[in-house]
Scaffold this active site. Structure first.
Site, PDB file in Angstrom:
ATOM      1  NE  ARG A 139     -33.173  34.610 -63.896  1.00  0.00           N
ATOM      2  CZ  ARG A 139     -32.516  34.847 -65.104  1.00  0.00           C
ATOM      3  NH1 ARG A 139     -32.249  35.965 -65.666  1.00  0.00           N
ATOM      4  NH2 ARG A 139     -31.826  33.819 -65.624  1.00  0.00           N
ATOM      5  NE  ARG A 185     -27.368  40.947 -65.256  1.00  0.00           N
ATOM      6  CZ  ARG A 185     -26.883  40.453 -66.350  1.00  0.00           C
ATOM      7  NH1 ARG A 185     -25.878  40.873 -67.104  1.00  0.00           N
ATOM      8  NH2 ARG A 185     -27.693  39.690 -66.928  1.00  0.00           N
ATOM      9  NE  ARG A 245     -22.108  39.308 -61.155  1.00  0.00           N
ATOM     10  CZ  ARG A 245     -22.184  39.015 -62.349  1.00  0.00           C
ATOM     11  NH1 ARG A 245     -23.361  39.136 -63.009  1.00  0.00           N
ATOM     12  NH2 ARG A 245     -21.200  38.514 -63.008  1.00  0.00           N
ATOM     13  CG  ASP A 304     -28.444  30.219 -62.713  1.00  0.00           C
ATOM     14  OD1 ASP A 304     -29.114  31.055 -63.049  1.00  0.00           O
ATOM     15  OD2 ASP A 304     -28.436  29.150 -63.542  1.00  0.00           O
ATOM     16  CE1 TYR A 331     -29.111  27.967 -70.964  1.00  0.00           C
ATOM     17  CE2 TYR A 331     -30.856  26.651 -69.928  1.00  0.00           C
ATOM     18  CZ  TYR A 331     -30.584  28.134 -70.597  1.00  0.00           C
ATOM     19  OH  TYR A 331     -31.434  29.235 -70.670  1.00  0.00           O
TER      20      TYR A 331
HETATM   21  O1  1CP Z   1     -34.955  36.191 -58.407  1.00  0.00           O
HETATM   22  C1  1CP Z   1     -35.022  35.065 -58.971  1.00  0.00           C
HETATM   23  O2  1CP Z   1     -35.800  34.842 -59.539  1.00  0.00           O
HETATM   24  C2  1CP Z   1     -33.976  33.987 -58.151  1.00  0.00           C
HETATM   25  C3  1CP Z   1     -32.969  33.517 -59.013  1.00  0.00           C
HETATM   26  C4  1CP Z   1     -32.582  32.976 -60.445  1.00  0.00           C
HETATM   27  C5  1CP Z   1     -33.599  31.993 -60.972  1.00  0.00           C
HETATM   28  C6  1CP Z   1     -35.053  31.460 -60.299  1.00  0.00           C
HETATM   29  C7  1CP Z   1     -31.633  33.209 -61.090  1.00  0.00           C
HETATM   30  C8  1CP Z   1     -30.480  33.940 -60.786  1.00  0.00           C
HETATM   31  N1  1CP Z   1     -31.892  32.428 -62.444  1.00  0.00           N
HETATM   32  C9  1CP Z   1     -32.737  31.527 -62.270  1.00  0.00           C
HETATM   33  C10 1CP Z   1     -33.445  30.580 -63.187  1.00  0.00           C
HETATM   34  C11 1CP Z   1     -32.724  30.521 -64.334  1.00  0.00           C
HETATM   35  N2  1CP Z   1     -31.415  30.269 -64.685  1.00  0.00           N
HETATM   36  C12 1CP Z   1     -33.376  29.796 -65.492  1.00  0.00           C
HETATM   37  C13 1CP Z   1     -35.072  29.319 -65.479  1.00  0.00           C
HETATM   38  C14 1CP Z   1     -35.663  30.662 -65.753  1.00  0.00           C
HETATM   39  C15 1CP Z   1     -35.516  31.367 -66.944  1.00  0.00           C
HETATM   40  O3  1CP Z   1     -35.938  30.640 -67.757  1.00  0.00           O
HETATM   41  O4  1CP Z   1     -35.261  32.591 -66.995  1.00  0.00           O
HETATM   42  C16 1CP Z   1     -32.490  29.831 -66.484  1.00  0.00           C
HETATM   43  C17 1CP Z   1     -32.879  29.274 -67.933  1.00  0.00           C
HETATM   44  C18 1CP Z   1     -31.172  29.925 -66.221  1.00  0.00           C
HETATM   45  C19 1CP Z   1     -29.843  30.216 -66.702  1.00  0.00           C
HETATM   46  C20 1CP Z   1     -29.277  31.250 -66.711  1.00  0.00           C
HETATM   47  N3  1CP Z   1     -28.648  31.851 -65.598  1.00  0.00           N
HETATM   48  C21 1CP Z   1     -29.311  32.414 -67.732  1.00  0.00           C
HETATM   49  C22 1CP Z   1     -29.953  32.376 -68.989  1.00  0.00           C
HETATM   50  C23 1CP Z   1     -29.244  32.146 -70.150  1.00  0.00           C
HETATM   51  C24 1CP Z   1     -29.780  31.960 -71.408  1.00  0.00           C
HETATM   52  O5  1CP Z   1     -29.651  33.162 -72.067  1.00  0.00           O
HETATM   53  O6  1CP Z   1     -30.379  30.987 -71.907  1.00  0.00           O
HETATM   54  C25 1CP Z   1     -28.503  33.563 -67.209  1.00  0.00           C
HETATM   55  C26 1CP Z   1     -28.475  34.794 -67.833  1.00  0.00           C
HETATM   56  C27 1CP Z   1     -28.146  33.080 -65.786  1.00  0.00           C
HETATM   57  C28 1CP Z   1     -27.657  34.040 -64.857  1.00  0.00           C
HETATM   58  C29 1CP Z   1     -28.202  34.715 -63.811  1.00  0.00           C
HETATM   59  N4  1CP Z   1     -29.370  33.886 -62.913  1.00  0.00           N
HETATM   60  C30 1CP Z   1     -29.910  34.391 -61.995  1.00  0.00           C
HETATM   61  C31 1CP Z   1     -29.318  35.920 -62.339  1.00  0.00           C
HETATM   62  C32 1CP Z   1     -29.757  37.021 -61.571  1.00  0.00           C
HETATM   63  C33 1CP Z   1     -28.402  35.931 -63.365  1.00  0.00           C
HETATM   64  C34 1CP Z   1     -27.798  37.126 -63.883  1.00  0.00           C
HETATM   65  C35 1CP Z   1     -26.343  36.947 -63.344  1.00  0.00           C
HETATM   66  C36 1CP Z   1     -25.864  38.315 -63.103  1.00  0.00           C
HETATM   67  O7  1CP Z   1     -25.274  39.055 -64.099  1.00  0.00           O
HETATM   68  O8  1CP Z   1     -25.733  38.899 -61.967  1.00  0.00           O
END
Ligand code: 1CP
Length: 348
Positions: A34, A38, A47, A84, A154
């Site tokens: 990540r 944000r 975004r 994602d 999910y």
């Molecule tokens: O910079 C990076 O790492 C690349 C982008 C990336 C990756 C590898 C994002 C962007 N998401 C992920 C993987 C991801 N997404 C995982 C596996 C890693 C982890 O455990 O964190 C998971 C579980 C998700 C699912 C997801 N997407 C969540 C978690 C939900 C939860 O509470 O269980 C969330 C909040 C997202 C949205 C998301 N994905 C990525 C970003 C930057 C965001 C935030 C969105 C935003 O508000 O801009």
């Protein structure tokens, strides 16, 4: 040695790839899970411009820009493709949405109807091509996918709630249906990773963020077996591809995961003692991790001391510095700058 030949031919000494081959590079390469997101003002602006989070994921130019932002700012050794894990269920026909300020929401799941439409993910692969073209040859593009178990969490739960009780019960009570879901996901994950490698990813990471929810018998079925199949099939289709497995929370099962899946690298979560992991997993496998994201967010002496401690353990071994889980959204970018400075100044 097919692995070494492929990398020297295609990638001009990328420290991340050399480390995944088991080499001990003079510098410890680093990237952060990540690293885009944000906590970066430039990401928030991007975004805003894109509209929603998924609009950003499916716009190749903007997704490439989000991928490159942290690489430019911190000079990380790898870019992780901005996307994602939930684009895959969406490309298989399940509805996925992100409400502003909230986590993901998924529509009703019909396992029999799931079918991967790779065409829907073309913008993701186009973004990978743009990133690869923009990166200097020494930097690695990392592709990724959620692992089947974490995706199933999910897809069945419909949201992320951290405990996934509905999914855990379903996997036990409806084992045959759950196995069909995991099989479909195993195939889809493999296809998704193959396409990312073809589009320029030099390595891929398999995120099994919720692996730690399972006891051993279920871990073997829903985490280990799919990972094994994905690694083997991926390497059949694109030989030599380095895979980083991240079975977060695997605890005592980490060594077995490393031995049985054939991953080149293993992502270690912050709760697992690094010295223990190294002792139990032998010197061949490249470990990646495992700074606590809370310590990065807090900064100061806690950060300095923990980074020194991790680097000391990593000294004579193949190692990629990373966090034990994703960057927190309140992390001051200056703390990441400080971390990058500490890592760049370190020589083995
Ligand atoms: O910079 C990076 O790492 C690349 C982008 C990336 C990756 C590898 C994002 C962007 N998401 C992920 C993987 C991801 N997404 C995982 C596996 C890693 C982890 O455990 O964190 C998971 C579980 C998700 C699912 C997801 N997407 C969540 C978690 C939900 C939860 O509470 O269980 C969330 C909040 C997202 C949205 C998301 N994905 C990525 C970003 C930057 C965001 C935030 C969105 C935003 O508000 O801009």
């Amino acid at each position: 040695m097919a692995l070494a030949i492929r990398h020297t031919a295609q990638h001009v000494s990328q420290d991340v790839l050399l480390s995944l081959e088991g080499m001990v590079t003079p510098k410890v390469p680093f990237w952060l899970m990540r690293q885009a997101g944000r906590y970066l003002p430039e990401y928030r602006a991007l975004r805003e411009k894109a509209g929603g989070f998924l609009d950003l994921c499916y716009n190749p130019e903007l997704a490439a820009e989000a991928t490159l932002q942290p690489v430019r700012r911190f000079d990380t050794d790898a870019a992780i493709l901005f996307s994602d894990i939930l684009v895959l269920p969406q490309a298989m026909g399940q509805e996925v949405s992100f409400a502003p300020g909230e986590g993901p929401r998924l529509g009703a799941l019909d396992i029999a109807q799931l079918e991967l439409n790779l065409e829907k993910l073309k913008p993701v692969y186009d973004a990978a091509r743009l990133v690869r073209a923009a990166l200097v040859p020494q930097k690695t593009l990392i592709g990724f996918s959620g692992a089947p178990w974490t995706l199933a969490c999910y897809m069945i739960e419909g949201e992320g709630n951290g405990s996934f009780e509905k999914t855990r019960l379903f996997a036990i009570r409806n084992e045959a249906a759950f196995a069909r879901l995991i099989d479909k996901l195993t195939e889809a994950v493999t296809a998704h990773l193959v396409e990312q490698v073809k589009a320029g990813a030099g390595a891929v990471q398999l995120f099994d963020s919720w692996a730690g929810l399972l006891p051993k018998t279920l871990f073997m079925k829903w985490v280990m077996e799919p990972a094994k199949k994905i690694v083997a099939e991926l390497r059949k289709q694109v030989p030599g591809t380095p895979v980083i497995g991240f079975p977060r929370g695997a605890g005592a099962l980490y060594p077995l995961y490393a031995a049985e899946t054939g991953c080149s690298g293993i992502g270690i979560d912050s709760q697992t003692p690094l010295a223990w992991a190294r002792r139990e997993m032998g010197a061949d496998v490249c470990l990646q991790g495992n700074l606590d994201p809370a310590i990065l967010c807090a900064g100061g002496t806690a950060l300095e001391m923990e980074v020194a401690r991790i680097l000391d353990i990593a000294r004579g071994q193949p190692f990629i510095f990373n966090l034990g889980h994703g960057v927190w959204k309140d992390t001051p970018p200056e703390h990441v700058e400080r971390l990058a400075l500490l890592l760049r100044g370190f020589r083995r």
